[in-house]
Design an enzyme around this catalytic site. Sequence first.
Site, PDB file in Angstrom:
ATOM      1  N   HIS A 268      -8.891  -8.031 -40.605  1.00  0.00           N
ATOM      2  CA  HIS A 268      -8.388  -9.038 -39.621  1.00  0.00           C
ATOM      3  C   HIS A 268      -8.944  -8.629 -38.312  1.00  0.00           C
ATOM      4  O   HIS A 268     -10.467  -8.549 -38.102  1.00  0.00           O
ATOM      5  CB  HIS A 268      -6.708  -8.558 -39.392  1.00  0.00           C
ATOM      6  CG  HIS A 268      -6.033  -9.024 -38.204  1.00  0.00           C
ATOM      7  ND1 HIS A 268      -6.615 -10.824 -37.819  1.00  0.00           N
ATOM      8  CD2 HIS A 268      -4.562  -8.543 -37.495  1.00  0.00           C
ATOM      9  CE1 HIS A 268      -5.809 -10.990 -37.011  1.00  0.00           C
ATOM     10  NE2 HIS A 268      -4.622  -9.746 -37.146  1.00  0.00           N
ATOM     11  N   HIS A 307     -11.896 -16.501 -44.494  1.00  0.00           N
ATOM     12  CA  HIS A 307     -10.234 -16.606 -43.531  1.00  0.00           C
ATOM     13  C   HIS A 307      -8.460 -17.691 -44.936  1.00  0.00           C
ATOM     14  O   HIS A 307      -9.801 -18.102 -45.576  1.00  0.00           O
ATOM     15  CB  HIS A 307     -10.802 -18.060 -42.859  1.00  0.00           C
ATOM     16  CG  HIS A 307      -9.500 -17.832 -41.449  1.00  0.00           C
ATOM     17  ND1 HIS A 307      -8.441 -18.390 -41.171  1.00  0.00           N
ATOM     18  CD2 HIS A 307      -9.098 -17.074 -39.820  1.00  0.00           C
ATOM     19  CE1 HIS A 307      -7.387 -17.688 -40.204  1.00  0.00           C
ATOM     20  NE2 HIS A 307      -8.226 -16.858 -39.869  1.00  0.00           N
ATOM     21  N   ASP A 363     -15.228 -13.633 -36.297  1.00  0.00           N
ATOM     22  CA  ASP A 363     -15.846 -12.480 -36.044  1.00  0.00           C
ATOM     23  C   ASP A 363     -17.251 -12.410 -36.106  1.00  0.00           C
ATOM     24  O   ASP A 363     -18.099 -11.105 -35.769  1.00  0.00           O
ATOM     25  CB  ASP A 363     -14.956 -11.524 -36.541  1.00  0.00           C
ATOM     26  CG  ASP A 363     -13.358 -10.639 -36.318  1.00  0.00           C
ATOM     27  OD1 ASP A 363     -13.149 -11.147 -35.021  1.00  0.00           O
ATOM     28  OD2 ASP A 363     -12.444 -11.222 -37.148  1.00  0.00           O
TER      29      ASP A 363
HETATM   30  N1  CMC Z   1     -17.123 -11.546 -48.524  1.00  0.00           N
HETATM   31  C1  CMC Z   1     -16.781 -12.011 -50.084  1.00  0.00           C
HETATM   32  N2  CMC Z   1     -15.790 -12.418 -51.052  1.00  0.00           N
HETATM   33  C2  CMC Z   1     -14.688 -13.005 -50.050  1.00  0.00           C
HETATM   34  C3  CMC Z   1     -15.399 -12.658 -48.344  1.00  0.00           C
HETATM   35  C4  CMC Z   1     -15.962 -12.407 -47.848  1.00  0.00           C
HETATM   36  N3  CMC Z   1     -15.813 -12.230 -46.953  1.00  0.00           N
HETATM   37  N4  CMC Z   1     -13.943 -13.494 -48.641  1.00  0.00           N
HETATM   38  C5  CMC Z   1     -13.001 -13.627 -49.222  1.00  0.00           C
HETATM   39  N5  CMC Z   1     -13.802 -14.062 -50.830  1.00  0.00           N
HETATM   40  C6  CMC Z   1     -13.873 -14.196 -52.400  1.00  0.00           C
HETATM   41  C7  CMC Z   1     -13.135 -12.950 -52.641  1.00  0.00           C
HETATM   42  O1  CMC Z   1     -13.279 -12.149 -53.264  1.00  0.00           O
HETATM   43  C8  CMC Z   1     -12.295 -13.978 -53.059  1.00  0.00           C
HETATM   44  O2  CMC Z   1     -12.377 -14.518 -54.864  1.00  0.00           O
HETATM   45  P1  CMC Z   1     -11.693 -13.984 -56.070  1.00  0.00           P
HETATM   46  O3  CMC Z   1     -11.729 -16.475 -56.157  1.00  0.00           O
HETATM   47  O4  CMC Z   1     -13.507 -14.556 -56.781  1.00  0.00           O
HETATM   48  O5  CMC Z   1     -11.045 -14.003 -56.641  1.00  0.00           O
HETATM   49  C9  CMC Z   1     -11.974 -15.892 -52.279  1.00  0.00           C
HETATM   50  O6  CMC Z   1     -13.106 -15.272 -51.660  1.00  0.00           O
HETATM   51  C10 CMC Z   1     -10.252 -15.376 -51.847  1.00  0.00           C
HETATM   52  O7  CMC Z   1     -10.526 -14.416 -51.111  1.00  0.00           O
HETATM   53  P2  CMC Z   1      -9.328 -14.030 -51.056  1.00  0.00           P
HETATM   54  O8  CMC Z   1      -9.306 -12.485 -50.302  1.00  0.00           O
HETATM   55  O9  CMC Z   1      -8.354 -14.400 -52.051  1.00  0.00           O
HETATM   56  O10 CMC Z   1      -8.684 -14.853 -49.334  1.00  0.00           O
HETATM   57  P3  CMC Z   1      -7.889 -14.082 -48.116  1.00  0.00           P
HETATM   58  O11 CMC Z   1      -6.730 -15.555 -47.999  1.00  0.00           O
HETATM   59  O12 CMC Z   1      -6.759 -13.250 -49.482  1.00  0.00           O
HETATM   60  O13 CMC Z   1      -8.732 -12.949 -47.428  1.00  0.00           O
HETATM   61  C11 CMC Z   1     -10.023 -12.637 -45.561  1.00  0.00           C
HETATM   62  C12 CMC Z   1      -8.960 -13.427 -45.680  1.00  0.00           C
HETATM   63  C13 CMC Z   1      -9.487 -13.066 -44.179  1.00  0.00           C
HETATM   64  C14 CMC Z   1      -8.499 -11.463 -45.697  1.00  0.00           C
HETATM   65  C15 CMC Z   1     -10.921 -12.348 -46.280  1.00  0.00           C
HETATM   66  O14 CMC Z   1     -11.817 -13.716 -46.484  1.00  0.00           O
HETATM   67  C16 CMC Z   1     -11.840 -11.433 -46.351  1.00  0.00           C
HETATM   68  O15 CMC Z   1     -11.780 -10.122 -46.291  1.00  0.00           O
HETATM   69  N6  CMC Z   1     -12.846 -11.512 -45.060  1.00  0.00           N
HETATM   70  C17 CMC Z   1     -13.797 -10.616 -44.524  1.00  0.00           C
HETATM   71  C18 CMC Z   1     -12.952 -10.112 -43.206  1.00  0.00           C
HETATM   72  C19 CMC Z   1     -13.066 -10.725 -42.194  1.00  0.00           C
HETATM   73  O16 CMC Z   1     -13.587 -11.227 -41.389  1.00  0.00           O
HETATM   74  N7  CMC Z   1     -12.108 -10.997 -41.489  1.00  0.00           N
HETATM   75  C20 CMC Z   1     -11.766 -11.629 -40.208  1.00  0.00           C
HETATM   76  C21 CMC Z   1     -10.876 -12.816 -40.316  1.00  0.00           C
HETATM   77  S1  CMC Z   1     -10.898 -13.826 -39.139  1.00  0.00           S
HETATM   78  C22 CMC Z   1     -10.064 -12.726 -37.582  1.00  0.00           C
HETATM   79  C23 CMC Z   1      -9.418 -12.718 -37.643  1.00  0.00           C
HETATM   80  O17 CMC Z   1      -8.010 -13.673 -38.052  1.00  0.00           O
HETATM   81  O18 CMC Z   1      -8.498 -11.257 -37.442  1.00  0.00           O
END
Ligand code: CMC
Length: 436
Positions: A268, A307, A363
């Site tokens: 987050h 996201h 971010d």
């Molecule tokens: N790098 C590599 N792969 C990713 C990333 C990433 N940053 N984000 C998502 N994926 C992949 C994930 O591995 C999954 O792949 P697969 O379908 O093969 O399993 C697919 O994309 C879908 O991801 P998810 O984890 O199911 O998506 P989510 O909605 O649960 O997670 C998230 C959203 C923001 C937690 C995730 O994108 C992430 O961990 N990003 C990196 C951390 C980050 O930048 N966070 C800040 C968010 S914006 C500010 C805020 O609101 O806090």
Amino acid sequence: MDTETLTITDNRTKQTYSLPINRGTIRAMDLRQIKTGPEDFGLMTYDPAFMNTASCQSAITFLDGDKGILRYRGYPIEQLAENCTFLEVAYLLLHGELPTADELSRWEENVMAHAHTHENVKKFMDGFHHDAHPMGMLVSTVAALSTFYPDAKNIGDPQCRQAEIVRLMGKMPTLSAYAYRHRLGLPYVYPDPELGYTKNYMQMLWKRTEPTYAANPVLARALEILFILHADHEQNCSTNTMRAVGSSHADPFVTTAAAIAALSGPLHGGANEEVLRMLDEIGTKDNIPGFVQKVKEGKCKLMGFGHRVYKNYDPRARIIKRAAEEVFEVTGRNPKLDIAIELERIALSDEYFIKRKLYPNVDFYSGIIYQAMGFTPDQFTVLFAIPRTVGWLAQWQELLQDTDQKIARPRQIYTGEDKRDFVPIAERGPKVLATV
Ligand code: CMC
């Protein structure tokens, strides 16, 4: 037949049900009537991480993740970032309308009048270790405010709520600046309400021996824009925490402390700190393809990308990228920007990221600006928490006025042991324990 309905046939009983659809949503409680017999509890939904569940109705922030749209109270984020001060936007989020000139000046005066903290807060801050993480200090000192203002428990009294909202908004920059200076071993600088929200914050951070700290206007405006962009983002993890804890009628200080704790996680708000670590690790543009390969192999994440809601470019990231250029004219270019831009270019043309609709989020670029302005990475999430406090408070206020809401209490699907009888200790043999 009413077309705004959903017809469900339960194949277990062959019975058919018609559920109303309102604003593209069915009520989960309407499913409870679907039973196999009188002993059956009724159908529930299973939705870990709220992937497809609206937990509230809200009139504060609109977000269309597919189109990359973000609006506060109907106003596009781009227009607010271009034309407003942070406190103007804070007023909008809390009250639903932009303030008139008179309303704004009274609001600014009111918030700034609460920038001072009780002297004992400094003693509390002094108790932290010299290298304590500022987010830990913020969580604790915001929670501690609850002990200074016991009246804050009167959450049913609108006047009391307003008083605590203004108090918290006024004190957040002060607590954050104290946490910053504590780590550096510098004396705390008292707020100067005359300077306004962001310039006062900057003087509390960076004032040394000069009688008055003159914040650079370009940097102050950039900080103002960053604060506006971070002010609210509908039902994200920390806002959901604010609402969940607030639903137990805990006071706003401990409730906000819980939201700050949620924000601190690297998935987050803590991601901005992680982006800088990642760019440091990459080091030079030549290393980007190798790093991207590691991400694709699942060895690490591309921090600042992806996201839950945005499946398009995060509009906040676009605004920050532009603001970065203005900041660098004052501070000199942060070489990490070039690595970030190249990383973004390579990622956005790679099948892995295209297929998953992974774009830069808020971010990805914010830390690069913060670093150029003189912040260390461990301060970045604090810079997210200060403005997000107004979003949390607006959502908290909305929650308390919403007659649909009750204490947050999800259901579970129990997967543990069925009933079994107690075994005295002498009769218990060794067991293979599940890994916890
Ligand atoms: N790098 C590599 N792969 C990713 C990333 C990433 N940053 N984000 C998502 N994926 C992949 C994930 O591995 C999954 O792949 P697969 O379908 O093969 O399993 C697919 O994309 C879908 O991801 P998810 O984890 O199911 O998506 P989510 O909605 O649960 O997670 C998230 C959203 C923001 C937690 C995730 O994108 C992430 O961990 N990003 C990196 C951390 C980050 O930048 N966070 C800040 C968010 S914006 C500010 C805020 O609101 O806090």
